[in-house]
Design an enzyme around this catalytic site. Structure first.
Site, short mmCIF file in Angstrom:
data_model
loop_
_atom_site.label_atom_id
_atom_site.label_comp_id
_atom_site.label_asym_id
_atom_site.label_seq_id
_atom_site.Cartn_x
_atom_site.Cartn_y
_atom_site.Cartn_z
N THR A 90 -0.66 -3.32 2.71
CA THR A 90 -1.31 -4.26 1.21
C THR A 90 0.29 -4.13 0.59
OG1 THR A 90 -2.92 -2.48 0.99
CG2 THR A 90 -2.11 -3.16 -0.92
N LYS A 126 -7.35 -6.69 -2.77
CA LYS A 126 -7.04 -5.62 -2.71
C LYS A 126 -5.73 -5.13 -3.23
CE LYS A 126 -6.07 -1.48 -0.54
NZ LYS A 126 -5.58 -0.49 0.45
N LYS A 184 3.54 2.08 -5.80
CA LYS A 184 4.04 0.75 -4.94
C LYS A 184 2.40 -0.02 -5.09
CE LYS A 184 3.11 0.06 -1.75
NZ LYS A 184 1.64 -1.06 -0.78
#
Length: 295
Positions: free
Chosen positions: A102, A177, A245
């Site tokens: 990701t 995503k 994150k």
């Protein structure tokens, strides 16, 4: 690329919570796999399952038809792919490189340009699903890239997952995503706040949750969080610091499209408090403890 598993040589980079399960699925499907991980102990565990172990990302990529990476963030991805010992230096012209981490869309596009210059092809294919889905081969791949190489690697991806959705050109998988994890992160924090509110209200928590988790506000992730938060079980499935994150990456990406993710900013603040409290290496469900501690 050949389609029989025995003839497709795979280099796999990153053997953490997700990558370890994915690599094991490839080995179980009969693919010859060369693995690399910064922590060699995890590589040793995969060697026992039949993988070859490489000393560097470059060595893992050499002679591979397909190189897959699954790491924590842009910094880790850059370190694996670039440099004298990076996987890109070892990748053969014509190889397909699959970045399943990701990441920011900007880094994915920068990496794609470097891959093209090498004479190879990049596909961004981040996944939905956490530790259990990786181990069971039930991941969903969100894919960006040209159609032909996507179809070439589809059988390999399906050895690790249950679906492969081609969303568009390079960067499309990375973008969707981030949208997914933005929504998930907000749901996690919203449920943690709701649960803390219920616990301080004096009502029967079990009865209230049974009602809420069958109603319009329920979601799959809320049900998972209910199980973990009520049991105080923060065994890592998805690390809290990685969700923080991802939410941060989502905020930055949305700003490039003039979208202000106000709910994401609020959720990120709560995740950051949990990290400051020492819960970053726990499952993201541990965010509830930060709220429970507030008086």
């Amino acid at each position: 690329m050949a389609t029989s598993s025995a003839s497709v040589r795979i280099g796999f980079l990153g053997l953490g919570i997700m990558g370890g399960g994915m690599a094991r699925r490839l080995l179980a499907a009969g693919f010859p796999v060369v693995v690399y991980n910064r922590n060699p102990d995890r590589s040793a565990a995969l060697a026992a399952a039949g993988a070859q172990v490489a000393a560097t990302p470059r060595a893992a990529a050499q002679d591979a038809d397909l190189v897959i990476s699954m790491v924590a963030d842009d910094v880790a991805s850059r370190a694996l792919w670039l440099g004298a010992d990076g996987a890109l230096a070892g990748a053969a012209p014509g190889a397909v490189l699959v970045e399943c981490s990701t990441l920011t869309v900007a880094w994915v596009k920068e990496l794609a340009a470097a891959v093209v210059a090498r004479g190879a092809t990049l596909i961004d294919a981040p996944v939905t699903g956490s530790k259990g889905a990786a181990a069971a081969g039930e991941l969903n791949f969100l894919v960006g890239g040209a159609a032909e190489p996507v179809e070439r690697v589809r059988p390999v991806l399906l050895a690790m997952g249950r679906s492969v959705t081609h969303l568009g050109p390079t960067g499309s998988g990375a973008l969707v995503k981030l949208v997914n994890n933005f929504m998930a992160g907000v749901h996690v924090v919203a449920f943690a706040e709701a649960l803390t509110w219920l616990e301080r209200s004096g009502v029967d928590r079990t009865q209230a949750l049974a009602l809420l988790l069958e109603g319009a506000a329920a979601s799959p992730i809320a049900k998972v969080m209910a199980s973990r938060m009520t049991a105080n079980d923060y065994t890592p499935n998805f690390l809290l610091r990685l969700m923080a994150k991802d939410v941060g990456y989502a905020i930055g990406e949305a700003k490039t499209r003039a979208v202000d993710l106000a709910t994401a900013a609020a959720a990120l603040g709560v995740f950051q408090q949990a990290i400051a409290a020492g819960d970053g290496e726990k499952d993201m469900a541990a965010v509830v403890e930060t709220l429970r501690a507030q008086r």
